[in-house]
Design an enzyme around this catalytic site. Structure first.
Site, PDB file in Angstrom:
ATOM      1  N   ARG A   1     -47.410 -37.046  21.779  1.00 21.33           N
ATOM      2  CA  ARG A   1     -47.445 -36.496  23.138  1.00 21.33           C
ATOM      3  C   ARG A   1     -47.739 -37.554  24.197  1.00 21.33           C
ATOM      4  O   ARG A   1     -47.263 -37.457  25.327  1.00 21.33           O
ATOM      5  CB  ARG A   1     -48.506 -35.394  23.228  1.00 21.33           C
ATOM      6  CG  ARG A   1     -48.096 -34.074  22.607  1.00 21.33           C
ATOM      7  CD  ARG A   1     -49.165 -33.012  22.830  1.00 21.33           C
ATOM      8  NE  ARG A   1     -48.708 -31.708  22.396  1.00 21.33           N
ATOM      9  CZ  ARG A   1     -48.024 -30.857  23.149  1.00 21.33           C
ATOM     10  NH1 ARG A   1     -47.707 -31.195  24.393  1.00 21.33           N
ATOM     11  NH2 ARG A   1     -47.662 -29.686  22.674  1.00 21.33           N
TER      12      ARG A   1
ATOM     13  N   LYS B   1     -51.990 -42.906  -6.838  1.00 24.26           N
ATOM     14  CA  LYS B   1     -52.827 -43.986  -7.357  1.00 24.26           C
ATOM     15  C   LYS B   1     -52.357 -44.418  -8.748  1.00 24.26           C
ATOM     16  O   LYS B   1     -52.019 -43.587  -9.590  1.00 24.26           O
ATOM     17  CB  LYS B   1     -54.291 -43.533  -7.423  1.00 24.26           C
ATOM     18  CG  LYS B   1     -54.938 -43.353  -6.052  1.00 24.26           C
ATOM     19  CD  LYS B   1     -56.368 -42.888  -6.191  1.00 24.26           C
ATOM     20  CE  LYS B   1     -57.050 -42.802  -4.837  1.00 24.26           C
ATOM     21  NZ  LYS B   1     -57.212 -44.123  -4.224  1.00 24.26           N
TER      22      LYS B   1
ATOM     23  N   LYS C   1     -69.883 -34.749   0.288  1.00 19.04           N
ATOM     24  CA  LYS C   1     -70.218 -35.791   1.251  1.00 19.04           C
ATOM     25  C   LYS C   1     -71.715 -36.132   1.159  1.00 19.04           C
ATOM     26  O   LYS C   1     -72.523 -35.323   0.713  1.00 19.04           O
ATOM     27  CB  LYS C   1     -69.909 -35.309   2.674  1.00 19.04           C
ATOM     28  CG  LYS C   1     -68.434 -35.010   2.933  1.00 19.04           C
ATOM     29  CD  LYS C   1     -67.625 -36.281   3.028  1.00 19.04           C
ATOM     30  CE  LYS C   1     -66.210 -36.007   3.506  1.00 19.04           C
ATOM     31  NZ  LYS C   1     -65.397 -37.233   3.582  1.00 19.04           N
TER      32      LYS C   1
ATOM     33  N   GLU D   1     -68.750 -38.751  -2.539  1.00 21.63           N
ATOM     34  CA  GLU D   1     -68.631 -39.736  -1.470  1.00 21.63           C
ATOM     35  C   GLU D   1     -70.000 -39.958  -0.827  1.00 21.63           C
ATOM     36  O   GLU D   1     -70.725 -38.995  -0.559  1.00 21.63           O
ATOM     37  CB  GLU D   1     -67.650 -39.263  -0.388  1.00 21.63           C
ATOM     38  CG  GLU D   1     -66.217 -39.151  -0.831  1.00 21.63           C
ATOM     39  CD  GLU D   1     -65.313 -38.762   0.320  1.00 21.63           C
ATOM     40  OE1 GLU D   1     -64.944 -39.640   1.110  1.00 21.63           O
ATOM     41  OE2 GLU D   1     -64.987 -37.566   0.440  1.00 21.63           O
TER      42      GLU D   1
ATOM     43  N   LYS E   1     -51.556 -32.722   4.057  1.00 20.42           N
ATOM     44  CA  LYS E   1     -52.438 -31.573   3.879  1.00 20.42           C
ATOM     45  C   LYS E   1     -53.187 -31.298   5.192  1.00 20.42           C
ATOM     46  O   LYS E   1     -53.289 -32.205   6.033  1.00 20.42           O
ATOM     47  CB  LYS E   1     -53.421 -31.822   2.732  1.00 20.42           C
ATOM     48  CG  LYS E   1     -54.502 -32.867   3.027  1.00 20.42           C
ATOM     49  CD  LYS E   1     -55.440 -32.977   1.854  1.00 20.42           C
ATOM     50  CE  LYS E   1     -56.547 -33.977   2.113  1.00 20.42           C
ATOM     51  NZ  LYS E   1     -57.568 -33.536   3.061  1.00 20.42           N
TER      52      LYS E   1
ATOM     53  N   HIS F   1     -56.448 -31.941  -4.017  1.00 21.64           N
ATOM     54  CA  HIS F   1     -56.732 -33.156  -4.771  1.00 21.64           C
ATOM     55  C   HIS F   1     -57.181 -32.867  -6.205  1.00 21.64           C
ATOM     56  O   HIS F   1     -56.515 -33.258  -7.169  1.00 21.64           O
ATOM     57  CB  HIS F   1     -57.802 -33.993  -4.065  1.00 21.64           C
ATOM     58  CG  HIS F   1     -57.352 -34.584  -2.760  1.00 21.64           C
ATOM     59  ND1 HIS F   1     -56.086 -35.084  -2.562  1.00 21.64           N
ATOM     60  CD2 HIS F   1     -57.999 -34.762  -1.583  1.00 21.64           C
ATOM     61  CE1 HIS F   1     -55.980 -35.550  -1.329  1.00 21.64           C
ATOM     62  NE2 HIS F   1     -57.120 -35.358  -0.722  1.00 21.64           N
TER      63      HIS F   1
ATOM     64  N   ASP G   1     -60.590 -28.479   1.703  1.00 22.54           N
ATOM     65  CA  ASP G   1     -60.142 -29.853   1.933  1.00 22.54           C
ATOM     66  C   ASP G   1     -59.802 -30.575   0.639  1.00 22.54           C
ATOM     67  O   ASP G   1     -58.843 -31.347   0.591  1.00 22.54           O
ATOM     68  CB  ASP G   1     -61.237 -30.621   2.683  1.00 22.54           C
ATOM     69  CG  ASP G   1     -60.844 -32.055   2.989  1.00 22.54           C
ATOM     70  OD1 ASP G   1     -59.655 -32.294   3.286  1.00 22.54           O
ATOM     71  OD2 ASP G   1     -61.712 -32.933   2.948  1.00 22.54           O
TER      72      ASP G   1
ATOM     73  N   HIS H   1     -52.287 -38.390  -1.729  1.00 22.46           N
ATOM     74  CA  HIS H   1     -52.416 -39.801  -2.095  1.00 22.46           C
ATOM     75  C   HIS H   1     -53.136 -39.998  -3.427  1.00 22.46           C
ATOM     76  O   HIS H   1     -52.984 -41.040  -4.070  1.00 22.46           O
ATOM     77  CB  HIS H   1     -53.125 -40.588  -0.979  1.00 22.46           C
ATOM     78  CG  HIS H   1     -54.579 -40.293  -0.840  1.00 22.46           C
ATOM     79  ND1 HIS H   1     -55.050 -39.208  -0.126  1.00 22.46           N
ATOM     80  CD2 HIS H   1     -55.668 -40.937  -1.317  1.00 22.46           C
ATOM     81  CE1 HIS H   1     -56.372 -39.208  -0.176  1.00 22.46           C
ATOM     82  NE2 HIS H   1     -56.773 -40.244  -0.881  1.00 22.46           N
TER      83      HIS H   1
END
Length: 487
Positions: free
Chosen positions: A56, A190, A334, A224, A156, A248, A243, A186
């Site tokens: 945009r 791998k 997380k 993570e 996604k 995944h 998510d 992704h």
């Protein structure tokens, strides 16, 4: 275009135009531009190509856009940016403003570029846009003709439940055939993830024991250390379950649990994945643990009363003859104690323990861990086989030891591709092997639907830990591979 034989040497794709929506966004800077540049250095880009960035808001002139791409390559590229190769790459870059309401200028720029270069390959259109913009953008691609003879890469999330996944797939199919759509994950690009397939199907030592008679459990673990880091808008609307699980971790389960395909090609692999996902039992909310790290509600733009989960651990069952009775444990979160991406295959123990175990200072946990195969899915992939061996000395006692395969050392000199590089090259070759099809996505949302309808309450956990106590207890006395062996 027919996909390339996966066993043949890679070939250059046909000349084509590449359109990147979200061209000034984080994904484009970190992965897409460095990916295209490295493919060019490796001789895996078309002889002639054009990359047209779009969005945009214009970053300025084409030269100013090129400056931004150059900064991205200098910061995130895996190869040194020398003047000669940058000059070659930069002359293929331009930017055209567009939106879901107006794509006429972009469509004209695409057609003009194709005429100038006599492009023979499919347009590659990469949609790196917010979820709410996906369907309107797809509609624009259809109205302007950009979708014609195009390979569309979709990021996604692929919906947020069964209904929205079907709605998105219907919108895509109104404009494109399924063979034109590449839903990118992704994790599947791998090298280490693909090595799961190679390890199983290429080695007669392992495929005969890859079943419930020999395997006791499987763990797929992606913790993570990072917090949400300014992604509150995304996380508040999505959460860790939506998510990470469908897009995944369940996809990795598909690689681990897959039945041998009749051929190593896209259609055969997708047929087996579809059958496998059909056999995945709908999730039991009683076997799912949600967590939220302490301090999440203090993050900017997070609701003070937010119940969104930043952590998920769950148990999955696959009702086939090969896997019935084998629990698959999935975990991601997380602000955890360490960052890792591991798939662990735990084997059944002999019915009678004949040898005493060496006291290694780890107490009962050392006795409880059986033989395991561990796939490290990091950028430096490794495979470890944990077993028991005699400890040197006068006493016949056993201790844990490990056989380790370092892929980079084993194939020194081989220049591998980063996940996005591999997947972008596959798109240009028309190879769907590592991409997900509509029926697979819809089935996985069906599997997850019971948890969406009755989500468990998110339990608090301290930052820098391994999540709520209930999650630590989920796999039973053996616990998780992480942290016992890695933290």
């Amino acid at each position: 275009m027919a996909p390339q034989d996966p066993t043949s040497p890679p070939e250059r794709p046909e000349d084509r135009v590449i359109v990147v929506f979200g061209a000034t966004g984080d994904l484009a800077k970190r992965k897409l531009y460095p990916g295209f540049f490295h493919l060019m250095l490796a001789g895996l880009m078309p002889e002639d190509f054009r990359i047209i960035g779009s969005g945009r808001h214009s970053p300025g002139s084409d030269d100013e856009f090129r400056d931004k791409v150059k900064e991205a390559l200098q910061e995130f590229g895996r190869k040194e940016l020398d003047d000669e190769h940058w000059e070659t790459f930069s002359q293929r870059l331009s930017f055209v403003v567009s939106s879901d309401e107006d794509g006429d200028d972009l469509a004209e720029a695409v057609r003009q570029a194709e005429d100038e270069m006599s492009a023979g390959g499919q347009r590659l259109v990469y949609l790196s846009v917010p979820p709410q913009a996906m369907q309107p953008m797809v509609g624009m691609l259809g109205k302007t003709g950009i979708a014609e003879n195009a390979a569309l890469v979709v990021e996604k999330p692929f919906g947020t439940d069964v209904d929205t996944a079907k709605e998105l797939n219907d919108a895509l199919h109104d404009v494109l055939d399924e063979e034109q759509i590449f839903r990118i994950d992704h994790f599947l690009g791998k090298e280490a993830a693909q090595n799961i397939l190679a390890f199983r199907f290429a080695n007669g030592l392992f495929e005969p024991i890859w079943n419930r008679d020999h395997i006791a459990y499987v763990q797929i673990d992606v913790p993570e250390e990072l917090t949400i880091e300014g992604r509150a808008g995304f996380y508040e609307s999505t959460g860790a379950f939506r998510d990470m699980i469908v897009t995944h971790l369940l996809q990795l389960l598909g690689f681990v649990a897959l039945e041998p395909p009749v051929r190593l090609e896209a259609d055969a692999l997708h047929a087996e994945r579809a059958k496998l996902f059909e056999a995945v039992r709908p999730l039991d909310p009683e076997q799912v643990v949600f967590g939220q790290y302490e301090g999440y509600r203090d993050e900017e733009d997070v609701d003070d009363e937010s119940k969104v989960e930043t952590f998920v651990a769950l148990e999955v069952h696959v009702d086939t003859w090969r896997w019935t009775g084998v629990p698959f444990y999935l975990r991601t979160g997380k602000a955890m104690a360490a960052t890792g991406r591991k798939v662990t295959i735990g084997f059944r123990e002999p019915p009678l323990r004949m040898f005493p175990l060496h006291d290694d200072g780890e107490g009962s946990a050392a006795e409880q861990r059986p033989n395991e195969i561990v796939f490290d899915l990091s950028e430096d992939p490794k495979i470890a086989i944990d077993l028991l061996a005699k400890v040197p000395g006068p006493v016949l006692e056993l201790g844990r030891a490990s056989l380790n395969l370092d892929i980079e050392q084993a194939f020194a000199g081989a220049d591998g591709l980063e996940a996005y590089e591999r997947l972008l090259h596959d798109v240009m070759q028309g190879d769907h092997t590592l991409f997900t099809r509509s029926e697979e996505i819809e089935r996985l949302w069906e599997v997850c639907q019971p948890v969406l309808e009755a989500p468990p309450e998110a339990q608090p956990y301290a930052q820098g830990t391994w999540g709520p106590d209930a999650a630590l207890e989920l796999p039973g006395p053996r616990g998780w591979r992480l942290p016992e062996s890695d933290a």
